[in-house]
Design an enzyme around this catalytic site. Sequence first.
Site, PDB file in Angstrom:
ATOM      1  N   GLY A  21      44.152  47.340  44.570  1.00  0.00           N
ATOM      2  CA  GLY A  21      43.886  46.828  46.094  1.00  0.00           C
ATOM      3  C   GLY A  21      44.311  45.402  46.583  1.00  0.00           C
ATOM      4  O   GLY A  21      45.335  45.026  45.808  1.00  0.00           O
ATOM      5  N   SER A  22      43.738  44.747  47.460  1.00  0.00           N
ATOM      6  CA  SER A  22      44.347  43.330  47.980  1.00  0.00           C
ATOM      7  C   SER A  22      44.287  42.653  46.756  1.00  0.00           C
ATOM      8  O   SER A  22      44.693  41.367  47.185  1.00  0.00           O
ATOM      9  CB  SER A  22      43.641  43.208  49.131  1.00  0.00           C
ATOM     10  OG  SER A  22      43.974  44.148  50.381  1.00  0.00           O
TER      11      SER A  22
END
Length: 486
Positions: free
Chosen positions: A219-220
């Site tokens: 993810g981020s």
Amino acid sequence: MNGTLKRAALACLLMFGLLMLNVNYLGAVKAEDYRTDARNQRAFYARYSVDRGWITADNGKTTLAKTVETDSDYRFERQYPNGKMYAHILGFFAPESSRGIELAAGKYLDGSHPDLLVRRAIDFISNEPPKGASVDLTIIPKAQEVAYNALRASGKRGAIVAMNPRTGAVQVMVSLPTYDPNTIAVPNKSTAAKAYNKLDADEQDPLLNRATEKTYPPGSTFKVVTAAEFLEDDPSRTPETQVAAPQVLDLPQTTVGLPNYGGAACGGGQVSLRYALERSCNTPFAKFGMELGWDKMREQAAKFGMGEPIPFTLPVAKSDIGPEEELAALAQLSIGQRNNQMTPLQMLLVAAGIANNGEVMKPYLINKIVGPDGGVLDETEPDPMSEAVSSEVAGKLKDMMVSVVQAGTATAAQIPGVSVAGKTGTAEHGNSPSPHAWFIGFAPADNPEVAVCVFIESGSAGTDATGGHTAAPLAKDVMQAVLSAK
């Protein structure tokens, strides 16, 4: 008569030669097979005749695995005082197999390492049972307990791993669900096999070390890697550099756009790089990835250790950004999705490398090996693994990651009186409505003593799904525990 004697003598010589050939074959070729054959009871008893070395932490002050003498036919038995808390580090010593540190440092623990040759000779001459060396780990017991209890209280599967970014010494490693190694480390083949098979068949996969043995979309948190290459590519860029941040990014060769998390806007469409990382906007970083291209993104990832197995005490699954595809795929992997797959240990190294001014240190679990006489046989020295980014870029990334904790998505990781740097991640996977939740970070930001990665598998759904809500608070607890133990 002489002819008959000669023939008999030749026959005897031939049989003797064949016998010697067979003896040598059994001794030189088949010996190991017979020694390890499950039906060889002598090897089984010999395995439990060794006064196996202890496994400790905190310079021997905390016992993690010990050997106790018994009154049974099996002279010694292995015990783990806090087995569940340390299971994925220690592994187990079972009748026919070993795992974890028990396997990695097995020759020291059972006394068969060449460094213990003199010790073995002394034990043999004095008719004492063979003694192994003790293995002292880098784990900080108080911090390990905090991490274990925090992750268990969340009720989720996941992993927490922390290390000293300046040395590579692993301070915490927890994986849930866990298991009790005492149920496998019994001197009874049938009982041990039954316990192991039950764990192996468990759908929750308690034997799996989620910190090292499996990869997940980051993810981020991966935006830190993308930002690193964006800054390295042009030294004039700074945290205040203005970047395009549309609400939806048009992707080439597809009619599907890439939105920000929840479809939200990112500022007014033109924001600073700092703001983009603070708010974890998707579109700027996806755009960076496409502009930088596959070669530069892969090269930057490799500098953090991705693409090759990480050298470590325990087995580690290879983290990788995936095969080269169309630009739309590159946009997605640049925000930690698509085929981007990382272990929590790998994402820890990303945070640790930035904390250590761009230099990634090799992670290690074994502090030192101590012989039965108390002398140190071996001690791990810090060893650089790679230079992921320049010190200048590391400083810029550190500055922005502090902003993420102060005013962005990771405010739950704030520690009163301590400057914390971090990045959250929320990773979609499969068809699950519950994304993985991540946090990577370090503290104190200006003089880091601990870097941490928290991974929550299928964290939650809805507003509770983000790494900032689910993972960051646990990271705060662990960092505080490490710092208070100093």
